[in-house]
Design a protein around this motif. Sequence first.
Motif, PDB file in Angstrom:
ATOM      1  N   GLY A  58      -4.989 -10.412 -27.633  1.00  0.00           N
ATOM      2  CA  GLY A  58      -4.429  -9.653 -28.158  1.00  0.00           C
ATOM      3  C   GLY A  58      -3.555  -9.532 -29.149  1.00  0.00           C
ATOM      4  N   ILE A  59      -2.723  -8.884 -28.983  1.00  0.00           N
ATOM      5  CA  ILE A  59      -1.400  -8.228 -29.594  1.00  0.00           C
ATOM      6  C   ILE A  59       0.132  -8.926 -29.053  1.00  0.00           C
ATOM      7  N   PRO A  60       0.336  -9.946 -29.653  1.00  0.00           N
ATOM      8  CA  PRO A  60       1.955 -10.169 -28.927  1.00  0.00           C
ATOM      9  C   PRO A  60       2.672  -9.251 -29.844  1.00  0.00           C
ATOM     10  N   ILE A  61       4.128  -8.974 -29.511  1.00  0.00           N
ATOM     11  CA  ILE A  61       5.303  -8.875 -30.594  1.00  0.00           C
ATOM     12  C   ILE A  61       6.336 -10.169 -30.508  1.00  0.00           C
ATOM     13  N   ALA A  62       6.530 -10.358 -31.812  1.00  0.00           N
ATOM     14  CA  ALA A  62       7.301 -11.157 -32.098  1.00  0.00           C
ATOM     15  C   ALA A  62       8.961 -10.445 -31.960  1.00  0.00           C
ATOM     16  N   PHE A  63       9.718 -10.425 -31.381  1.00  0.00           N
ATOM     17  CA  PHE A  63      10.896  -9.937 -31.864  1.00  0.00           C
ATOM     18  C   PHE A  63      12.170 -10.861 -31.152  1.00  0.00           C
ATOM     19  N   PRO A  64      13.111 -11.110 -31.121  1.00  0.00           N
ATOM     20  CA  PRO A  64      13.717 -10.938 -32.550  1.00  0.00           C
ATOM     21  C   PRO A  64      13.536 -11.847 -32.944  1.00  0.00           C
ATOM     22  N   ASN A  65      13.151 -12.695 -33.159  1.00  0.00           N
ATOM     23  CA  ASN A  65      12.921 -14.458 -33.366  1.00  0.00           C
ATOM     24  C   ASN A  65      11.417 -14.089 -33.767  1.00  0.00           C
ATOM     25  N   GLY A  67       9.247 -17.921 -34.956  1.00  0.00           N
ATOM     26  CA  GLY A  67       9.222 -19.420 -34.243  1.00  0.00           C
ATOM     27  C   GLY A  67       9.938 -19.618 -33.418  1.00  0.00           C
ATOM     28  N   ALA A  68      10.461 -21.537 -34.017  1.00  0.00           N
ATOM     29  CA  ALA A  68      11.703 -21.698 -32.907  1.00  0.00           C
ATOM     30  C   ALA A  68      12.585 -20.710 -33.059  1.00  0.00           C
ATOM     31  N   SER A  69      13.676 -21.225 -32.337  1.00  0.00           N
ATOM     32  CA  SER A  69      14.956 -20.327 -32.234  1.00  0.00           C
ATOM     33  C   SER A  69      15.996 -20.305 -33.146  1.00  0.00           C
ATOM     34  N   VAL A  83      16.724 -17.881 -27.139  1.00  0.00           N
ATOM     35  CA  VAL A  83      16.227 -17.519 -26.547  1.00  0.00           C
ATOM     36  C   VAL A  83      14.277 -19.419 -26.546  1.00  0.00           C
ATOM     37  N   LYS A  84      14.548 -19.106 -24.809  1.00  0.00           N
ATOM     38  CA  LYS A  84      13.570 -20.757 -24.878  1.00  0.00           C
ATOM     39  C   LYS A  84      12.299 -20.602 -25.428  1.00  0.00           C
ATOM     40  N   THR A  85      11.215 -19.792 -25.785  1.00  0.00           N
ATOM     41  CA  THR A  85      10.514 -20.172 -26.050  1.00  0.00           C
ATOM     42  C   THR A  85      10.380 -19.524 -27.372  1.00  0.00           C
ATOM     43  N   THR A  86       9.101 -19.481 -28.095  1.00  0.00           N
ATOM     44  CA  THR A  86       9.072 -18.843 -29.320  1.00  0.00           C
ATOM     45  C   THR A  86       8.953 -18.120 -29.795  1.00  0.00           C
ATOM     46  N   HIS A  87       9.023 -17.344 -30.461  1.00  0.00           N
ATOM     47  CA  HIS A  87       9.156 -16.201 -31.414  1.00  0.00           C
ATOM     48  C   HIS A  87      10.029 -15.041 -30.869  1.00  0.00           C
ATOM     49  N   TYR A 272       8.193  -8.889 -40.514  1.00  0.00           N
ATOM     50  CA  TYR A 272       9.764  -9.203 -41.141  1.00  0.00           C
ATOM     51  C   TYR A 272      10.343 -10.556 -41.144  1.00  0.00           C
ATOM     52  N   ILE A 273      10.216 -11.432 -41.614  1.00  0.00           N
ATOM     53  CA  ILE A 273      10.139 -12.974 -41.084  1.00  0.00           C
ATOM     54  C   ILE A 273      11.156 -13.840 -42.111  1.00  0.00           C
ATOM     55  N   ARG A 274      10.462 -13.433 -43.771  1.00  0.00           N
ATOM     56  CA  ARG A 274      11.162 -13.930 -44.826  1.00  0.00           C
ATOM     57  C   ARG A 274      12.721 -14.488 -44.650  1.00  0.00           C
ATOM     58  N   ASP A 275      13.113 -13.615 -44.125  1.00  0.00           N
ATOM     59  CA  ASP A 275      14.848 -13.660 -43.676  1.00  0.00           C
ATOM     60  C   ASP A 275      15.727 -12.934 -42.376  1.00  0.00           C
TER      61      ASP A 275
END
Length: 295
Positions: A58-65, A67-69, A83-87, A272-275
């Motif tokens: 589906g469409i997971p929302i990654a926020f505010p991280n 990848g790994a914390s 945050v214990k899980t990724t993303h 928006y993840i590069r920074d």
Amino acid sequence: MSVEVNDKTIKFVHRSGAAAKIYLYGAHVTSWKTSDGKERLYMSRLAKLDGSEPIRGGIPIAFPNFGASPSAEDPSLSAHSTVKTTHGFARDAVWTYDPSSTSGGGSDSVSAVFSLSGTAIPEPFPRTLSLQYRVNLTADSLTTSLTIVNAGAEEFKFKALYHNYFAVEDSQKVAVSGFAAGQGYVDNMKGGSKEVWEGGDVPMKVETGKVFQDVPAPLQLGLDDGKSRLTITCDGLSDCVVWNPQEKAGTSVWSDMEKGDGSRFACIEPGYIRDWKVLPAGGQHTATQHLVAER
Ligand SMILES: O=P(O)(O)OC[C@H]1O[C@@H](O)[C@H](O)[C@@H](O)[C@@H]1O
């Protein structure tokens, strides 16, 4: 138009027959059917839908991280490091659906708004942070729009990404367009080395993990598997991950997919993840993707 609401999901049906299903857990779109009845999103048959772990597909929302914390060395990211899980936390938080936000009927689209605010923002993140997520459905398009509001007195840093799992006939035949020659990217298959794209479509024949960074606006992408074609137009997002684990799907690394599932989807993930994006005190940012099925 019809809307079916139960305690876990909201389902919209557009008068054309197009439909979308959203879980409150993660405000996660798990199904998007266009007016021709075709399902446009992959969902793993092994996905857990009970809120015990992030939904696969589906469409997971990654926020505010993404990848790994991060490590807590930067005090401005100390909440993010918990945050214990990724993303990030957005994909495993329970969002609120406001029935009065649903509009449609006479118009050519159906939309609804989901929010995450107050005590639903996990500590130690500031409760002055709030998220609004609008999902809009037409006969052949789906638009998702995430607005991040910082009502606090201090700036807030975030990364955000739509981790789209598009259903494809065969990922071996997939071509992802939208990246010009000279575009910089990070290749996770080469230990995160910085590369320069040579131009042309991005294939997915083998395990792929390319992070295109700072793509000139507007970020416009295409997905073609020979049978179906989608375009993705973004606003407020400038990076994009192209990802597929291929033969690693269904191994211990991704045990919530079945073996062979790598051929069933293509992840195209505008973000928006590069920074870290800095949201000033009192500021807000909206990140939108407009998905259009062309065949
Ligand atoms: O297993 P998760 O947390 O849903 O992440 C899936 C993948 O998401 C991709 O976007 C990342 O580039 C991969 O590194 C990651 O493994």
